[in-house]
Design an enzyme around this catalytic site. Structure first.
Site, short mmCIF file in Angstrom:
data_model
loop_
_atom_site.label_atom_id
_atom_site.label_comp_id
_atom_site.label_asym_id
_atom_site.label_seq_id
_atom_site.Cartn_x
_atom_site.Cartn_y
_atom_site.Cartn_z
N GLU A 60 0.80 -1.23 0.00
CA GLU A 60 0.00 0.00 0.00
C GLU A 60 0.83 1.27 0.00
OE1 GLU A 60 -0.79 -2.58 2.06
OE2 GLU A 60 -2.73 -3.24 1.27
N HIS A 129 -11.34 -4.77 8.61
CA HIS A 129 -11.86 -4.65 7.23
C HIS A 129 -13.25 -4.00 7.22
CE1 HIS A 129 -8.80 -7.77 6.72
NE2 HIS A 129 -8.86 -7.60 5.42
#
Lengths: 325, 314
Positions: A60, A129
């Protein structure tokens, strides 16, 4: 008009912008042949090829840096994070670099990039998440933050975001990906920073974001049967925020409820409440402001607990009745 | 080219010595990190680049900016927080940038520029431009995740980027061997299947040679390389650093390898320049520096309206 899911509407916006501007490219994890974890980029890899739809390693910080750096030299990247929770790994590039370079360099730099990411709870994804982290991002000068609630808005707002010369974080609620709604045919864009009144009403203003706009509309329909007219206001862009429309609505109704999935403290609802407290609408308030929000805990896994965590139609109805009592 | 590198090094050294003087006089505010001793890296690396190539720099970035062509007057004005500075006084020492010259900016975050250089290289590919991006970072940054993520992505996509690790032996006060499990940093390249080169960072010509090789390789589409340049900062990490982490003897040994006299000797020995010509370079730099200080000191502070401008592009 035809009906599309929010996911299809975003896919259409991406395809049209890739077609329109050769500087635009997509970058993210598993966005290639697979079409992304939620299928949003499906078909684009085959259509535009691996140079325009760049499938990355799970990395990321590098994805965010690749987007910031390429934007600095004139490309127009649209980066996808698989979940907004993963922005923690990319945070330096977004917050310390991308958001600040223009100011730090005295106005000379531009970072025309979009960072797309799904957010929100209710899908049994548990604490890492399922978060709604928009308040972190709204707190950083230099970022714009968009949060659509309908397929039509999502398409139009994303097109504006891609054409914007700033770093725009585009947050997509996972549940909404699969909800259909009417989307205009042909070319259109929805400007950033303009709220939309999704349902007009005279008794109480409900400022809700993303999936909660739909919960607020359901609540409004239920309350209408009791003669209570709720105005559902969707800011669509959290920053820049259309404060004018919010203030005008509260002046009209005299009551305010805010709704979002993010935890209550220091959230977007707190900002809206503070804006009203500092504005001329304060004198029009007939009751204290109420905030409906996610519980102040990490998002739990078990359905029974996750349902409790989330705001819903009933919590919104209760809040509206409380401010009307 | 060799004379120009000499002039670049003299400019960097003189500029930073002037900063020390201004600091003693109490004129400078904020954090200042000196690269005195490391001038050959900046001069040699930038001499290997052509117009359009870009760099990302770091918190010790005055030398990189000057070597990439920055004007000392605008830099000095920035360091004094003036409206005429490179960033209108909004950035200061750690954020000097000139995008027109290909300097994508110094950086206050250790390792923060590495993903940006990688991204710039990707941007050049996307836009079909023949340029190369160079990330300049220290040995400290080589232990950040951003280093590893960037080298992997750049190698995977054969991006036109060169990773230049300026190994000045210390991450702030911590010696490399106490910070890195593998102190031979160019071995890190093996993990990313790219060339790793180690060279003498106190020799501007050597720096230019190894950088040029890596840059041309990258430009030819063969992907990135890691170049580790062994160097030393003669000063502490910051003004007032008591420097308890190294011996005077060690510093003296490195000072004996000072890149500026070394280049001077080379220029004289080979007949590329005469004493008079080199003295003139020193005089020219001193003159420009004096003008730069005057320019900066006589420049206005930023207008109050500048507080809120430049946050967003229209």
């Amino acid at each position: 008009m035809r009906d599309l899911t929010l996911s299809q509407a975003i896919n259409e916006a991406l395809a049209e912008e890739l077609e329109r501007d050769p500087r635009v490219f997509l970058i993210g994890e598993d966005i290639g042949l697979h079409g992304g974890a939620f299928g949003v980029t499906k078909g684009l890899f085959s259509r535009f090829g691996p140079d325009r739809v760049r499938n990355t390693p799970i990395s990321e910080a590098a994805i965010a840096g690749a987007a910031v750096g390429s934007a600095l030299v004139g490309a127009r990247p649209v980066a996808e994070l698989m979940y907004i929770d993963f922005i923690t790994i990319a945070m330096d590039q977004i917050v310390n670099q991308g958001a600040k370079v223009k100011y730090m360099f005295g106005g000379k730099a531009r970072v025309p990039m979009v960072l797309r990411a799904p957010f929100g709870a209710g899908r049994a994804n548990a604490a890492q998440h399922s978060q709604s982290l928009e308040a972190w991002l709204c707190h950083v000068p230099g970022l714009k933050v968009v949060m659509p609630s309908t397929p039509a808005d999502a398409k139009g707002l994303l097109k504006s975001a891609i054409r914007d010369d700033n770093l725009v974080v585009f947050l997509e609620n996972k549940h909404l990906y699969f909800q259909k709604g009417p989307v205009p045919e042909g070319e259109y864009a929805v400007p950033l920073g303009v709220a939309d009144i999704k349902r007009p009403g005279r008794d109480v203003t409900v400022v809700a974001t993303a999936r909660q706009v739909h919960a607020a509309i359901s609540a409004a329909e239920a309350l209408a049967k009791e003669g209570i007219e709720v105005e559902v206001l969707d800011p669509r862009t959290l920053w820049p925020l259309d404060t004018e429309t919010i203030i005008a609505s509260v002046k009209k109704t005299g009551r305010l409820v805010t709704v979002h999935e993010a935890v209550k403290r220091f959230g977007f609802g707190a900002e809206v409440a503070a804006i009203i407290a500092e504005s001329e609408a304060f004198d029009y308030l007939d009751a204290p402001i109420r905030r409906v929000a996610g519980a102040e805990v990490p998002v739990p896994f078990s359905k029974s607990l996750e349902d409790l965590f989330l705001p819903d139609e009933h919590k919104i109805i209760d809040a509206c009745k409380a401010v009307l009592a | 080219m060799d004379c120009r590198m000499y002039e670049t090094m003299v400019s960097i050294r003189s500029f930073e010595m002037m900063l020390q003087e201004l600091s003693r006089k109490g004129v400078l505010r904020g954090s200042i990190h000196f690269c005195i001793g490391q001038e050959a890296v900046a001069a040699g690396v930038c001499a290997a680049l052509t117009a359009g190539d870009c760099i990302t720099s770091n918190h010790r970035g005055h030398g990189h900016a000057i070597a990439k062509g920055a004007r000392m007057d605008f830099m000095m004005a920035e360091l004094l927080g003036k409206a005429t500075g490179y960033c209108k006084g909004k950035g200061g020492s750690m954020h000097i940038a000139d995008l027109d010259l290909g300097n994508l900016g110094a950086n206050g975050i250790v390792g923060g520029g590495i993903p940006i250089a990688t991204g710039a290289a990707l941007g050049f590919l996307q836009l079909g431009l023949p340029h190369v991006a160079v990330a300049l970072f220290g040995d400290g940054a080589a232990n950040q995740g951003s280093f590893h993520e960037s080298l992997n992505l750049a190698a995977l996509w054969k991006l036109p980027v060169v990773f230049i690790c300026e190994n000045n032996q210390f991450g702030m006060t911590t010696r490399l061997a106490e910070a890195s499990a593998q102190p031979d940093l160019c071995k890190r390249a093996v993990a990313y299947n790219i060339p790793g080169v180690k060279a003498d960072g106190m020799d501007a010509r050597e720096v230019r040679r190894v950088t040029a090789e890596a840059v041309e390789r990258a430009r030819a589409g063969k992907g990135p390389a890691l170049v580790v340049l062994e160097t030393y900062r003669f000063e502490g990490h910051y003004i007032g650093d008591p420097v308890v982490y190294r011996t005077k003897e060690e510093t003296a040994d490195w000072k004996a390898r000072d890149p500026i006299p070394r280049q001077r000797e080379y220029l004289l020995k080979t007949g590329l320049a005469t004493e008079t010509e080199l003295d003139r370079i020193h005089a020219d730099v001193a003159g420009r520096l004096e003008e730069a200080v005057l320019f900066a000191r006589n420049s206005p502070d930023p207008d109050p309206s500048e507080l809120v401008s430049d946050v967003y592009s229209e």
